[in-house]
Design a protein around this motif. Structure first.
Motif, PDB file in Angstrom:
ATOM      1  N   ASN A   1       0.823  -1.210   0.000  1.00 19.60           N
ATOM      2  CA  ASN A   1       0.000   0.000   0.000  1.00 19.60           C
ATOM      3  C   ASN A   1       0.856   1.259   0.000  1.00 19.60           C
ATOM      4  OD1 ASN A   1      -2.613   1.295   0.142  1.00 19.60           O
ATOM      5  ND2 ASN A   1      -2.130   1.810   2.257  1.00 19.60           N
ATOM      6  N   LEU A   2       2.018   1.182   0.657  1.00 18.67           N
ATOM      7  CA  LEU A   2       2.891   2.348   0.752  1.00 18.67           C
ATOM      8  C   LEU A   2       3.444   2.755  -0.604  1.00 18.67           C
ATOM      9  CD1 LEU A   2       4.163   4.253   2.929  1.00 18.67           C
ATOM     10  CD2 LEU A   2       6.168   2.779   2.856  1.00 18.67           C
ATOM     11  N   ILE A   3       3.734   1.765  -1.470  1.00 13.74           N
ATOM     12  CA  ILE A   3       4.317   2.109  -2.772  1.00 13.74           C
ATOM     13  C   ILE A   3       3.257   2.405  -3.817  1.00 13.74           C
ATOM     14  CG2 ILE A   3       6.365   0.696  -2.331  1.00 13.74           C
ATOM     15  CD1 ILE A   3       5.150  -1.320  -4.382  1.00 13.74           C
ATOM     16  N   ASP A   4       1.983   2.301  -3.442  1.00 10.43           N
ATOM     17  CA  ASP A   4       0.914   2.545  -4.400  1.00 10.43           C
ATOM     18  C   ASP A   4       0.696   4.041  -4.566  1.00 10.43           C
ATOM     19  OD1 ASP A   4      -1.146   2.064  -6.168  1.00 10.43           O
ATOM     20  OD2 ASP A   4      -2.668   1.872  -4.596  1.00 10.43           O
ATOM     21  N   GLY A   5       1.737   4.711  -5.071  1.00  8.00           N
ATOM     22  CA  GLY A   5       1.668   6.148  -5.224  1.00  8.00           C
ATOM     23  C   GLY A   5       1.936   6.608  -6.644  1.00  8.00           C
ATOM     24  N   MET A   6       2.100   5.655  -7.559  1.00  8.57           N
ATOM     25  CA  MET A   6       2.335   6.005  -8.958  1.00  8.57           C
ATOM     26  C   MET A   6       1.596   5.007  -9.845  1.00  8.57           C
ATOM     27  SD  MET A   6       5.928   6.717 -10.968  1.00  8.57           S
ATOM     28  CE  MET A   6       6.348   5.010 -11.312  1.00  8.57           C
ATOM     29  N   ASP A   7       1.115   5.476 -10.958  1.00  9.97           N
ATOM     30  CA  ASP A   7       0.340   4.628 -11.860  1.00  9.97           C
ATOM     31  C   ASP A   7       1.095   3.346 -12.197  1.00  9.97           C
ATOM     32  OD1 ASP A   7      -1.270   6.818 -11.784  1.00  9.97           O
ATOM     33  OD2 ASP A   7      -0.854   7.489 -13.826  1.00  9.97           O
ATOM     34  N   GLY A   8       0.455   2.206 -11.971  1.00  9.86           N
ATOM     35  CA  GLY A   8       1.003   0.927 -12.381  1.00  9.86           C
ATOM     36  C   GLY A   8       2.060   0.333 -11.485  1.00  9.86           C
ATOM     37  N   LEU A   9       2.441   1.028 -10.409  1.00  4.18           N
ATOM     38  CA  LEU A   9       3.583   0.569  -9.621  1.00  4.18           C
ATOM     39  C   LEU A   9       3.228  -0.635  -8.748  1.00  4.18           C
ATOM     40  CD1 LEU A   9       6.516   1.032  -8.976  1.00  4.18           C
ATOM     41  CD2 LEU A   9       5.861   2.656  -7.210  1.00  4.18           C
ATOM     42  N   ALA A  10       2.252  -0.487  -7.855  1.00  6.08           N
ATOM     43  CA  ALA A  10       1.913  -1.583  -6.951  1.00  6.08           C
ATOM     44  C   ALA A  10       1.367  -2.787  -7.716  1.00  6.08           C
ATOM     45  CB  ALA A  10       0.898  -1.114  -5.904  1.00  6.08           C
ATOM     46  N   GLY A  11       0.533  -2.543  -8.734  1.00  5.45           N
ATOM     47  CA  GLY A  11       0.004  -3.639  -9.532  1.00  5.45           C
ATOM     48  C   GLY A  11       1.093  -4.391 -10.269  1.00  5.45           C
ATOM     49  N   GLY A  12       2.056  -3.653 -10.826  1.00  2.13           N
ATOM     50  CA  GLY A  12       3.161  -4.298 -11.534  1.00  2.13           C
ATOM     51  C   GLY A  12       4.049  -5.102 -10.605  1.00  2.13           C
ATOM     52  N   PHE A  13       4.354  -4.537  -9.443  1.00  6.79           N
ATOM     53  CA  PHE A  13       5.154  -5.270  -8.467  1.00  6.79           C
ATOM     54  C   PHE A  13       4.424  -6.537  -8.027  1.00  6.79           C
ATOM     55  CE2 PHE A  13       8.639  -2.475  -6.524  1.00  6.79           C
ATOM     56  CZ  PHE A  13       8.933  -1.924  -7.766  1.00  6.79           C
ATOM     57  N   GLY A  14       3.108  -6.402  -7.797  1.00  9.50           N
ATOM     58  CA  GLY A  14       2.328  -7.575  -7.420  1.00  9.50           C
ATOM     59  C   GLY A  14       2.368  -8.644  -8.500  1.00  9.50           C
ATOM     60  N   LEU A  15       2.336  -8.240  -9.776  1.00  5.76           N
ATOM     61  CA  LEU A  15       2.406  -9.186 -10.882  1.00  5.76           C
ATOM     62  C   LEU A  15       3.716  -9.961 -10.854  1.00  5.76           C
ATOM     63  CD1 LEU A  15       1.438 -10.374 -13.571  1.00  5.76           C
ATOM     64  CD2 LEU A  15       2.310  -8.327 -14.717  1.00  5.76           C
ATOM     65  N   PHE A  16       4.841  -9.256 -10.687  1.00  3.38           N
ATOM     66  CA  PHE A  16       6.144  -9.927 -10.623  1.00  3.38           C
ATOM     67  C   PHE A  16       6.224 -10.879  -9.429  1.00  3.38           C
ATOM     68  CE2 PHE A  16       7.624  -6.196 -13.176  1.00  3.38           C
ATOM     69  CZ  PHE A  16       8.083  -6.906 -14.262  1.00  3.38           C
ATOM     70  N   LEU A  17       5.708 -10.440  -8.294  1.00  4.88           N
ATOM     71  CA  LEU A  17       5.766 -11.275  -7.090  1.00  4.88           C
ATOM     72  C   LEU A  17       4.908 -12.529  -7.238  1.00  4.88           C
ATOM     73  CD1 LEU A  17       5.647  -8.379  -4.521  1.00  4.88           C
ATOM     74  CD2 LEU A  17       7.466 -10.061  -4.649  1.00  4.88           C
ATOM     75  N   CYS A  18       3.740 -12.394  -7.855  1.00  6.74           N
ATOM     76  CA  CYS A  18       2.886 -13.561  -8.047  1.00  6.74           C
ATOM     77  C   CYS A  18       3.492 -14.536  -9.044  1.00  6.74           C
ATOM     78  CB  CYS A  18       1.496 -13.117  -8.506  1.00  6.74           C
ATOM     79  SG  CYS A  18       0.537 -12.314  -7.204  1.00  6.74           S
ATOM     80  N   LEU A  19       4.145 -14.030 -10.084  1.00  2.09           N
ATOM     81  CA  LEU A  19       4.846 -14.919 -11.007  1.00  2.09           C
ATOM     82  C   LEU A  19       5.997 -15.632 -10.296  1.00  2.09           C
ATOM     83  CD1 LEU A  19       4.901 -12.734 -14.256  1.00  2.09           C
ATOM     84  CD2 LEU A  19       3.493 -14.745 -13.787  1.00  2.09           C
ATOM     85  N   THR A  20       6.640 -14.931  -9.359  1.00  5.29           N
ATOM     86  CA  THR A  20       7.692 -15.567  -8.561  1.00  5.29           C
ATOM     87  C   THR A  20       7.104 -16.681  -7.706  1.00  5.29           C
ATOM     88  OG1 THR A  20       8.938 -13.483  -8.485  1.00  5.29           O
ATOM     89  CG2 THR A  20       9.496 -15.159  -6.847  1.00  5.29           C
TER      90      THR A  20
ATOM     91  N   PHE B   1      -5.655  -0.856 -17.547  1.00  6.91           N
ATOM     92  CA  PHE B   1      -6.283   0.438 -17.280  1.00  6.91           C
ATOM     93  C   PHE B   1      -5.527   1.254 -16.225  1.00  6.91           C
ATOM     94  CE2 PHE B   1      -9.485  -2.653 -18.511  1.00  6.91           C
ATOM     95  CZ  PHE B   1     -10.142  -2.008 -19.549  1.00  6.91           C
ATOM     96  N   ASN B   2      -4.460   0.665 -15.645  1.00  2.00           N
ATOM     97  CA  ASN B   2      -3.771   1.324 -14.544  1.00  2.00           C
ATOM     98  C   ASN B   2      -2.406   1.889 -14.926  1.00  2.00           C
ATOM     99  OD1 ASN B   2      -1.990   0.530 -11.631  1.00  2.00           O
ATOM    100  ND2 ASN B   2      -3.646   2.018 -11.620  1.00  2.00           N
ATOM    101  N   LEU B   3      -1.905   1.514 -16.105  1.00  3.69           N
ATOM    102  CA  LEU B   3      -0.620   2.053 -16.545  1.00  3.69           C
ATOM    103  C   LEU B   3      -0.779   3.541 -16.870  1.00  3.69           C
ATOM    104  CD1 LEU B   3       0.661  -0.864 -18.823  1.00  3.69           C
ATOM    105  CD2 LEU B   3       1.473  -0.263 -16.537  1.00  3.69           C
ATOM    106  N   PRO B   4       0.314   4.328 -16.773  1.00  2.85           N
ATOM    107  CA  PRO B   4       0.213   5.774 -16.986  1.00  2.85           C
ATOM    108  C   PRO B   4      -0.335   6.114 -18.376  1.00  2.85           C
ATOM    109  CG  PRO B   4       2.359   5.151 -16.082  1.00  2.85           C
ATOM    110  CD  PRO B   4       1.666   3.886 -16.461  1.00  2.85           C
ATOM    111  N   PRO B   5      -1.278   7.069 -18.426  1.00  4.93           N
ATOM    112  CA  PRO B   5      -1.988   7.712 -17.310  1.00  4.93           C
ATOM    113  C   PRO B   5      -3.130   6.816 -16.819  1.00  4.93           C
ATOM    114  CG  PRO B   5      -2.729   8.645 -19.388  1.00  4.93           C
ATOM    115  CD  PRO B   5      -1.666   7.640 -19.734  1.00  4.93           C
ATOM    116  N   ALA B   6      -3.193   6.573 -15.538  1.00  9.39           N
ATOM    117  CA  ALA B   6      -4.134   5.607 -14.972  1.00  9.39           C
ATOM    118  C   ALA B   6      -5.572   6.106 -15.085  1.00  9.39           C
ATOM    119  CB  ALA B   6      -3.788   5.342 -13.517  1.00  9.39           C
ATOM    120  N   LYS B   7      -6.452   5.205 -15.493  1.00 12.40           N
ATOM    121  CA  LYS B   7      -7.886   5.506 -15.528  1.00 12.40           C
ATOM    122  C   LYS B   7      -8.579   5.046 -14.245  1.00 12.40           C
ATOM    123  CE  LYS B   7      -8.195   5.011 -20.572  1.00 12.40           C
ATOM    124  NZ  LYS B   7      -6.759   4.668 -20.784  1.00 12.40           N
ATOM    125  N   ILE B   8      -7.902   4.179 -13.479  1.00 11.79           N
ATOM    126  CA  ILE B   8      -8.450   3.649 -12.235  1.00 11.79           C
ATOM    127  C   ILE B   8      -7.293   3.300 -11.312  1.00 11.79           C
ATOM    128  CG2 ILE B   8      -8.498   1.270 -13.078  1.00 11.79           C
ATOM    129  CD1 ILE B   8     -11.133   0.905 -11.501  1.00 11.79           C
TER     130      ILE B   8
END
Length: 491
Positions: free
Chosen positions: A174-193, A223-230
């Motif tokens: 939640n702390l890094i969820d301050g830029m479009d696509g950041l937390a979602g992208g990190f979560g994607l890499f972690l889940c693939l790991t 829909f979350n990559l820059p510029p984020a719509k959601i």
């Protein structure tokens, strides 16, 4: 669970030992499609609920953006896991405690997205959810050596360690969820790991649920990559973090949970480093740890001239590299651990210097002295803000308090009227009233002025509550406030 291994878990016919590539693609692609369609539906039907409005301080998006992105992700993962349990025969029953608690953690954040609940309420909800999962048998009680023989029984330490793991990871995400696509992208890499760990450890259920979450995040990122719509919102961030924390407790096979946790900790290197920098920064400056600021790693990259896209690619690249480093430790059974540790240390030191948290290692002591002096000034301003709050009770009339308030504003280096070179700032009260206060352009960071302005808000709120009006020295500012920074009341 006395030990988080799969040695004692029955491998009956409901747990297949192999998942085909076609099945992997179906779980990933199905979750992606559901999440993408769900996100599209929210964007088409979003009203005034769950909107994240810009504040021109930290939230710099141009217009209000829905922050309900966690909903489609939750739906997609839930449907994929039900399909895996009933159609794929992956034995959903042993995952029931994890599923229930992931739903509870998502609810804690999603309710806050709809109507802010405050940090304390959310923390209580997080701890309560973690306690429920612990009570249902998912815990870290024994740490077996993943690189050799032997194990350590944690005893009563198992409870706090389990709670720390289950609560800290959602908050880090939640702390890094301050830029479009950041937390979602990190979560994607972690889940693939996590999916690779499940594949490598012959745990098809871990593989499938991790692929489902990865697919859901991929669909949301459209829909979350820059510029984020959601935006993810707290619900989405808490769900990703708790999913990673809870599923990682199932990823040890004939070894120990510590092996899988080491991989996740290393893959989380960037958000953990960002959290560590934030804690140190706020503790040294005398700012409450939970106070938001605009000095996270992604903010620093933007200040260094990176576009949002370039900053995102850079952070994704580091996350991917750290995931591979973590997996190398697991695959080499600990041989690569010293190299990985050295890499993480060099990354932390290099990031601190490159991002400007440390101006120069030679002048580090001088920088600390400057920070401590700034901290003393902040303590004075906070104390003076409390004095003005007390003055509301002490003063018998609004006019009497108005004189005290005007004196206090001057003591803080602020002004009630425009001066040559000064900048106006608009304070917004809970009642909707606005007032304008000016500050000079003397080289002081904007964030420092915002801190001084923030401490005035409680006294102004109590003033309006007692007399129904702002101090007379501010009333002439209310009618036509300038369109500049709006500073909301902090909880």
């Amino acid at each position: 669970m006395t030990d988080l291994t799969t040695a004692d878990i029955p491998m009956g016919p409901w747990v297949p030992r192999h998942v085909s590539w076609l099945e992997m693609g179906l779980y990933f692609g199905g979750a992606l499609l559901v999440a993408a369609l769900g996100t599209w539906w929210i964007l088409k039907n979003s009203g005034q609920v769950g909107l994240d409005a810009p504040d021109h301080r930290r939230k710099l998006h141009e217009k209000a953006v829905p922050r309900l992105g966690g909903g489609p992700i939750f739906l997609a993962v839930g449907l994929a896991c039900l399909a895996a349990g009933y159609l794929g025969g992956l034995g959903w029953s042993r995952w029931l405690p994890v599923a229930i608690c992931n739903a509870l953690m998502f609810s804690v954040g999603f309710v806050d997205d709809l109507k802010p609940q405050g940090a304390k309420v959310k923390l209580i909800g997080q701890i309560g959810t973690a306690l429920i999962l612990y009570a249902l048998g998912v815990s870290i009680d024994t740490l077996s050596n993943p690189f050799g023989e032997g194990s350590i029984s944690l005893g009563w330490w198992g409870l706090p360690i389990t709670l720390m793991w289950l609560v800290s990871i959602p908050n880090i995400i939640n702390l890094i969820d301050g830029m479009d696509g950041l937390a979602g992208g990190f979560g994607l890499f972690l889940c693939l790991t996590l999916a690779f760990i499940g594949y490598y450890g012959l745990q098809p259920d871990v593989l499938v649920v991790a692929l489902a979450m990865a697919g859901a995040l991929a669909g949301f990122l459209i829909f979350n990559l820059p510029p984020a719509k959601i935006f993810l919102g707290d619900g989405g961030a808490y769900l990703i973090g708790f999913f990673i924390a809870s599923v990682s407790l199932f990823t040890s096979n004939k070894g120990s949970v510590i092996g899988a946790l080491l991989v996740i900790i290393m893959a989380l290197g960037v958000p953990i480093l960002d959290t560590l920098f934030a804690i140190i920064r706020r503790a040294v400056r005398g700012v409450p740890i939970f106070n938001a600021d605009a000095e996270h790693i992604h903010h620093r990259l933007i200040l260094l001239g990176f576009s949002k896209g370039r900053a995102l690619v850079a952070l994704y690249s580091v996350c991917l590299a750290l995931s591979l480093v973590g997996l190398s430790v697991l695959l080499t059974k600990g041989v690569a651990l010293p190299v990985a540790g050295a890499f993480l240390l060099l990354l932390a030191l290099g990031a601190a210097r490159y991002l400007g948290y440390v101006r120069s290692w030679r002048s580090f002591r001088e920088q600390i002295d400057e920070v401590m002096e700034r901290r003393r000034k902040r303590e004075f301003f906070r104390a003076y803000g409390r004095v003005l709050d007390f003055e509301v009770e002490r003063c018998e009339s609004l006019e009497s308090f108005s004189k005290q308030f005007e004196h206090g504003v001057k003591r803080m280096g602020l002004g009630l009227s425009a001066q040559s070179g000064s900048l106006p700032e608009t304070l917004k009260l809970v009642s909707g009233m606005l007032c304008t206060i000016h500050h000079p352009q003397d080289g002081t960071e904007t964030s420092e002025w915002h801190l001084r302005l923030d401490v005035l808000l409680p006294a102004l709120e109590r003033c309006v509550e007692k007399w129904g009006s702002l101090p007379s020295c501010l009333q002439q500012k209310v009618a036509n406030p300038p369109l500049v920074t709006s500073i909301p009341l902090q909880a």
